[in-house]
Motif scaffolding. Sequence first.
Motif, PDB file in Angstrom:
ATOM      1  N   UNK A 171       0.869  -0.976   0.019  1.00 39.71           N
ATOM      2  CA  UNK A 171       0.028  -0.040  -0.031  1.00 39.71           C
ATOM      3  C   UNK A 171       0.962   1.236  -0.105  1.00 39.71           C
ATOM      4  N   UNK A 172       0.760   2.131  -0.832  1.00 40.49           N
ATOM      5  CA  UNK A 172       1.444   3.248  -0.736  1.00 40.49           C
ATOM      6  C   UNK A 172       1.248   4.008   0.405  1.00 40.49           C
ATOM      7  N   UNK A 173       2.489   4.623   0.835  1.00 41.58           N
ATOM      8  CA  UNK A 173       2.632   5.198   2.123  1.00 41.58           C
ATOM      9  C   UNK A 173       2.628   4.355   3.291  1.00 41.58           C
ATOM     10  N   UNK A 174       2.641   3.135   3.054  1.00 37.12           N
ATOM     11  CA  UNK A 174       2.697   2.198   4.262  1.00 37.12           C
ATOM     12  C   UNK A 174       4.137   1.985   4.776  1.00 37.12           C
ATOM     13  N   UNK A 175       4.531   2.516   5.703  1.00 37.85           N
ATOM     14  CA  UNK A 175       6.093   2.530   6.053  1.00 37.85           C
ATOM     15  C   UNK A 175       6.385   1.185   6.597  1.00 37.85           C
ATOM     16  N   UNK A 176       5.712   0.329   7.257  1.00 38.69           N
ATOM     17  CA  UNK A 176       6.041  -0.869   7.641  1.00 38.69           C
ATOM     18  C   UNK A 176       6.273  -1.967   6.840  1.00 38.69           C
ATOM     19  N   UNK A 177       5.544  -1.915   5.721  1.00 41.21           N
ATOM     20  CA  UNK A 177       5.505  -2.981   5.045  1.00 41.21           C
ATOM     21  C   UNK A 177       5.736  -2.560   3.321  1.00 41.21           C
ATOM     22  N   UNK A 178       6.648  -1.731   3.103  1.00 35.91           N
ATOM     23  CA  UNK A 178       7.502  -1.471   2.060  1.00 35.91           C
ATOM     24  C   UNK A 178       6.659  -0.342   1.214  1.00 35.91           C
ATOM     25  N   UNK A 179       5.764   0.192   1.454  1.00 30.71           N
ATOM     26  CA  UNK A 179       5.058   1.234   0.812  1.00 30.71           C
ATOM     27  C   UNK A 179       5.739   2.672   0.481  1.00 30.71           C
ATOM     28  N   UNK A 180       7.126   2.639   0.885  1.00 33.09           N
ATOM     29  CA  UNK A 180       7.859   3.945   0.740  1.00 33.09           C
ATOM     30  C   UNK A 180       9.010   3.472  -0.019  1.00 33.09           C
ATOM     31  N   UNK A 181       9.162   4.258  -1.338  1.00 33.85           N
ATOM     32  CA  UNK A 181      10.059   3.958  -2.050  1.00 33.85           C
ATOM     33  C   UNK A 181      11.342   4.797  -1.592  1.00 33.85           C
ATOM     34  N   UNK A 182      12.486   4.305  -1.561  1.00 33.31           N
ATOM     35  CA  UNK A 182      13.870   4.938  -1.008  1.00 33.31           C
ATOM     36  C   UNK A 182      14.160   5.850  -2.051  1.00 33.31           C
ATOM     37  N   UNK A 183      14.448   6.953  -1.342  1.00 31.91           N
ATOM     38  CA  UNK A 183      14.758   8.336  -2.270  1.00 31.91           C
ATOM     39  C   UNK A 183      13.606   9.097  -2.665  1.00 31.91           C
TER      40      UNK A 183
END
Length: 237
Positions: free
Chosen positions: A192-204
């Motif tokens: 899910x976009x914006x989910x910081x716990x499960x991979x929803x933040x693209x590095x950079x």
Amino acid sequence: MSFVPSKSSAAPIVASVIDTFIAPPCLAQIEILFEDEAILVINKPSGLLSLSGKNPLNLDSVHYRLVQDFADARLLHRLDFGTSGIILVARNKHINGLLTQQFQHRSVTKTYQALLMGKLSADSGVIDAPIAKDAALFPRLKICELEGKTALTEYQMLSYCEQTDLSRVQFTPITGRTHQLRLHSQHIGHPILGCDLYGGIVEGSKKPVRMMLHAQTLAFTHPLTDERMQIHCPCPF
């Protein structure tokens, strides 16, 4: 220097997990979608806790705000901090007990909308992936066939935007495990976009202003009138 417990020690020493999260101030207001003498149905804003945390800095929450006006308000279920949308609230202990039975019998149905990263390979399906706790991962959970509790989610892709590489999806959770939709989305390779716990933040990349998950419908039987009710709350993104 190592510590050796004395023989008189009665209980083992257990390492405790400390939650250091401090919620930023939430200026958004709770919207009441339905109200009568038995229940409230509210729209929780993203960025507001459902229940107050143990840390006194996390006092503000849906429950804390509601009891200012509805002294015996009781949340039947919770939404994650970043999730917006519908929460059903009982206005007293008796009503809470009646509605809790509906949740236990799975006669309460919900749908969510979410923006997932990437394009799903199938337009619809069922995610069957058991969920378990793991102290080493706190506050995250994990998929685990051996230790996990049954977790089922139906999904339907509503649209795909090639420019943003995002899929708009409707989720219908069959079970109600903590972090179920977030973890199941990661499990199928589309967080899910914006989910910081499960991979929803693209590095950079610039972090989205919120997690793109919204509880949009809730259907249940009114505890006093036996009327089947379906509440809808439009998706804000």
